[in-house]
Enzyme design. Sequence first.
Site, mmCIF file in Angstrom:
data_model
loop_
_atom_site.group_PDB
_atom_site.id
_atom_site.type_symbol
_atom_site.label_atom_id
_atom_site.label_comp_id
_atom_site.label_asym_id
_atom_site.label_seq_id
_atom_site.Cartn_x
_atom_site.Cartn_y
_atom_site.Cartn_z
ATOM 1 N N LEU A 12 9.529 10.619 48.118
ATOM 2 C CA LEU A 12 9.529 11.857 48.836
ATOM 3 C C LEU A 12 8.092 11.914 49.574
ATOM 4 O O LEU A 12 8.159 12.462 50.516
ATOM 5 C CB LEU A 12 9.780 13.160 47.971
ATOM 6 C CG LEU A 12 9.439 14.511 48.656
ATOM 7 C CD1 LEU A 12 10.525 14.699 49.696
ATOM 8 C CD2 LEU A 12 9.589 15.567 47.384
ATOM 9 N N TYR A 60 6.961 12.240 36.836
ATOM 10 C CA TYR A 60 7.375 10.829 35.990
ATOM 11 C C TYR A 60 8.939 10.933 36.290
ATOM 12 O O TYR A 60 9.729 11.700 35.769
ATOM 13 C CB TYR A 60 6.917 11.308 34.539
ATOM 14 C CG TYR A 60 7.396 10.198 33.656
ATOM 15 C CD1 TYR A 60 6.494 9.516 33.074
ATOM 16 C CD2 TYR A 60 8.670 9.986 33.405
ATOM 17 C CE1 TYR A 60 6.715 8.250 32.412
ATOM 18 C CE2 TYR A 60 8.923 8.784 32.537
ATOM 19 C CZ TYR A 60 7.800 7.948 32.088
ATOM 20 O OH TYR A 60 8.149 6.950 30.976
ATOM 21 N N THR A 100 15.311 18.709 39.423
ATOM 22 C CA THR A 100 16.201 17.790 39.092
ATOM 23 C C THR A 100 17.568 18.413 38.814
ATOM 24 O O THR A 100 17.494 19.489 38.097
ATOM 25 C CB THR A 100 15.918 16.522 38.488
ATOM 26 O OG1 THR A 100 17.080 15.895 38.192
ATOM 27 C CG2 THR A 100 15.426 17.163 37.219
ATOM 28 N N ASP A 101 18.639 18.140 39.202
ATOM 29 C CA ASP A 101 19.896 18.348 38.635
ATOM 30 C C ASP A 101 20.059 17.819 37.123
ATOM 31 O O ASP A 101 20.877 18.537 36.554
ATOM 32 C CB ASP A 101 21.022 17.551 39.465
ATOM 33 C CG ASP A 101 20.744 15.905 39.493
ATOM 34 O OD1 ASP A 101 19.631 15.570 39.205
ATOM 35 O OD2 ASP A 101 21.671 15.126 39.347
ATOM 36 N N TYR A 124 13.677 13.361 30.298
ATOM 37 C CA TYR A 124 13.228 13.550 31.567
ATOM 38 C C TYR A 124 13.797 15.013 31.989
ATOM 39 O O TYR A 124 12.827 15.594 32.573
ATOM 40 C CB TYR A 124 14.012 12.387 32.530
ATOM 41 C CG TYR A 124 13.887 12.689 33.994
ATOM 42 C CD1 TYR A 124 12.646 12.661 34.473
ATOM 43 C CD2 TYR A 124 15.085 13.039 34.859
ATOM 44 C CE1 TYR A 124 12.634 12.915 36.074
ATOM 45 C CE2 TYR A 124 14.899 13.356 36.143
ATOM 46 C CZ TYR A 124 13.620 13.411 36.834
ATOM 47 O OH TYR A 124 13.541 13.359 38.238
HETATM 48 N N1 NAP Z 1 14.663 9.886 42.167
HETATM 49 C C1 NAP Z 1 15.683 10.664 42.263
HETATM 50 O O1 NAP Z 1 16.645 10.156 42.017
HETATM 51 C C2 NAP Z 1 15.486 12.015 41.768
HETATM 52 C C3 NAP Z 1 16.544 12.841 41.566
HETATM 53 C C4 NAP Z 1 16.097 14.362 41.229
HETATM 54 C C5 NAP Z 1 15.007 14.850 41.488
HETATM 55 N N2 NAP Z 1 13.924 14.241 41.741
HETATM 56 C C6 NAP Z 1 12.721 14.656 42.003
HETATM 57 O O2 NAP Z 1 12.141 14.578 43.242
HETATM 58 C C7 NAP Z 1 10.907 14.428 43.121
HETATM 59 C C8 NAP Z 1 10.386 13.107 44.087
HETATM 60 O O3 NAP Z 1 10.981 12.130 43.521
HETATM 61 P P1 NAP Z 1 10.704 10.410 43.708
HETATM 62 O O4 NAP Z 1 11.854 9.734 43.727
HETATM 63 O O5 NAP Z 1 10.029 10.754 45.229
HETATM 64 O O6 NAP Z 1 9.553 10.098 42.741
HETATM 65 P P2 NAP Z 1 8.662 8.633 42.730
HETATM 66 O O7 NAP Z 1 9.164 7.787 43.937
HETATM 67 O O8 NAP Z 1 8.985 8.355 41.513
HETATM 68 O O9 NAP Z 1 7.290 9.228 42.987
HETATM 69 C C9 NAP Z 1 6.717 9.810 42.059
HETATM 70 C C10 NAP Z 1 5.198 9.922 42.673
HETATM 71 O O10 NAP Z 1 4.494 10.478 41.259
HETATM 72 C C11 NAP Z 1 3.288 9.978 41.239
HETATM 73 N N3 NAP Z 1 2.743 10.474 40.196
HETATM 74 C C12 NAP Z 1 3.008 10.150 38.760
HETATM 75 N N4 NAP Z 1 2.216 10.559 37.781
HETATM 76 C C13 NAP Z 1 1.152 11.450 38.506
HETATM 77 C C14 NAP Z 1 0.046 12.142 38.238
HETATM 78 N N5 NAP Z 1 -0.281 12.299 37.063
HETATM 79 N N6 NAP Z 1 -0.529 12.743 39.326
HETATM 80 C C15 NAP Z 1 -0.307 12.349 40.339
HETATM 81 N N7 NAP Z 1 0.771 11.686 40.931
HETATM 82 C C16 NAP Z 1 1.360 10.981 40.056
HETATM 83 C C17 NAP Z 1 3.424 8.415 41.112
HETATM 84 O O11 NAP Z 1 2.483 7.739 41.490
HETATM 85 P P3 NAP Z 1 1.736 6.695 40.862
HETATM 86 O O12 NAP Z 1 2.973 5.448 41.174
HETATM 87 O O13 NAP Z 1 0.537 6.317 41.461
HETATM 88 O O14 NAP Z 1 1.798 7.074 39.458
HETATM 89 C C18 NAP Z 1 4.495 8.504 42.284
HETATM 90 O O15 NAP Z 1 4.216 8.074 43.412
HETATM 91 C C19 NAP Z 1 10.429 14.300 41.919
HETATM 92 O O16 NAP Z 1 9.855 15.743 41.253
HETATM 93 C C20 NAP Z 1 11.723 13.980 40.999
HETATM 94 O O17 NAP Z 1 11.731 14.436 39.693
HETATM 95 C C21 NAP Z 1 14.054 12.742 41.995
#
Ligand code: NAP
Length: 287
Positions: A12, A60, A100-101, A124
């Site tokens: 994102l 996370y 999240t869902d 999670y």
């Molecule tokens: N992916 C899915 O399928 C999904 C589904 C439903 C909802 N969501 C939600 O959508 C949002 C975006 O998800 P995404 O897929 O873009 O996630 P992502 O690709 O896993 O990215 C999460 C980012 O958070 C950073 N992060 C982790 N710990 C941190 C900390 N302590 N301080 C600052 N940054 C930190 C990570 O950086 P580092 O790598 O540097 O640690 C990573 O770049 C999240 O809230 C997730 O819960 C995701």
Amino acid sequence: MKVLLTGANGQLGHCFKDIFPSDWQLLATDSLQLDITDGLAVNNFVALHRPDAIVNAAAYTAVDKAEDEYELAYKVNAIGPKNLAIAAKKYHAKLVHVSTDYVFDGTKSSPYLENDLTNPVNVYGETKLAGELSVLDNYSSTIVIRTSWVFSEYGNNFVKTMLKLSQTRPELTIIDDQLGCPTYAGDIAKTILEMLMNDIQGGIYHYCGNESTSWFLFGQKIFDIALDQNLLFQVPVISPINSQSFPSKAKRPLYSVMSMDKIKKYNLSGSNWEEQLISCISKIRSI
Ligand SMILES: NC(=O)c1ccc[n+]([C@@H]2O[C@H](COP(=O)([O-])OP(=O)(O)OC[C@H]3O[C@@H](n4cnc5c(N)ncnc54)[C@H](OP(=O)(O)O)[C@@H]3O)[C@@H](O)[C@H]2O)c1
């Protein structure tokens, strides 16, 4: 508008940076530049830069690993958002937090509404729910966007996993009894910007793909498009399998389709994921 983005290197975060308006100011931070679990660092950063809005794309997201790393997942998904909410309220910034869902247990058979009972079935989901509650408790004007099955050309996601597996596996089994709505991360980013521009009121909003599907049918679509775009010349033979025959560390909800009736009242439309999948695979191809 000056916007602080956390988690700038995630799916994102990357998409948000790609479409950020050139006449706004972006403070994009990764976990090294701003660790959201560090309350003092968050306070100092916000006090120094005084953003008009904070977009929390940090999380996370390792669903299975979270079962063994409750404390870390809780710190990032619940304490981090709380730190942001406290600072946003103190320094009068808008806050958009993403959830999240997986806060639902998946036992419903019609699309989940924002005020439906939450009951996460894995760590999670539990920690993400704690994050929702902590931001709203500490700063009730926070916009919480629940989304699902996120994919993009960046990071790790189902689309990239399928394409990778297809290079080494002639046959694949894919879960067919979990239903949800794939969502292109770029559409979430666009929606967040539109919500900020239109000064939408705080609360929980569902935002996801406008059609539901199963992982199996999603996989099939990925391979059809990859063949069409000559990204793959041969695709694996795929067979449907149910969740029980595919044990994973974390339990997943069987049904996580979310209703977007609330967000649509603000003239915002859902993610046209089938169209976005075509352009996403073409971007992956060019990378
Ligand atoms: N992916 C899915 O399928 C999904 C589904 C439903 C909802 N969501 C939600 O959508 C949002 C975006 O998800 P995404 O897929 O873009 O996630 P992502 O690709 O896993 O990215 C999460 C980012 O958070 C950073 N992060 C982790 N710990 C941190 C900390 N302590 N301080 C600052 N940054 C930190 C990570 O950086 P580092 O790598 O540097 O640690 C990573 O770049 C999240 O809230 C997730 O819960 C995701």
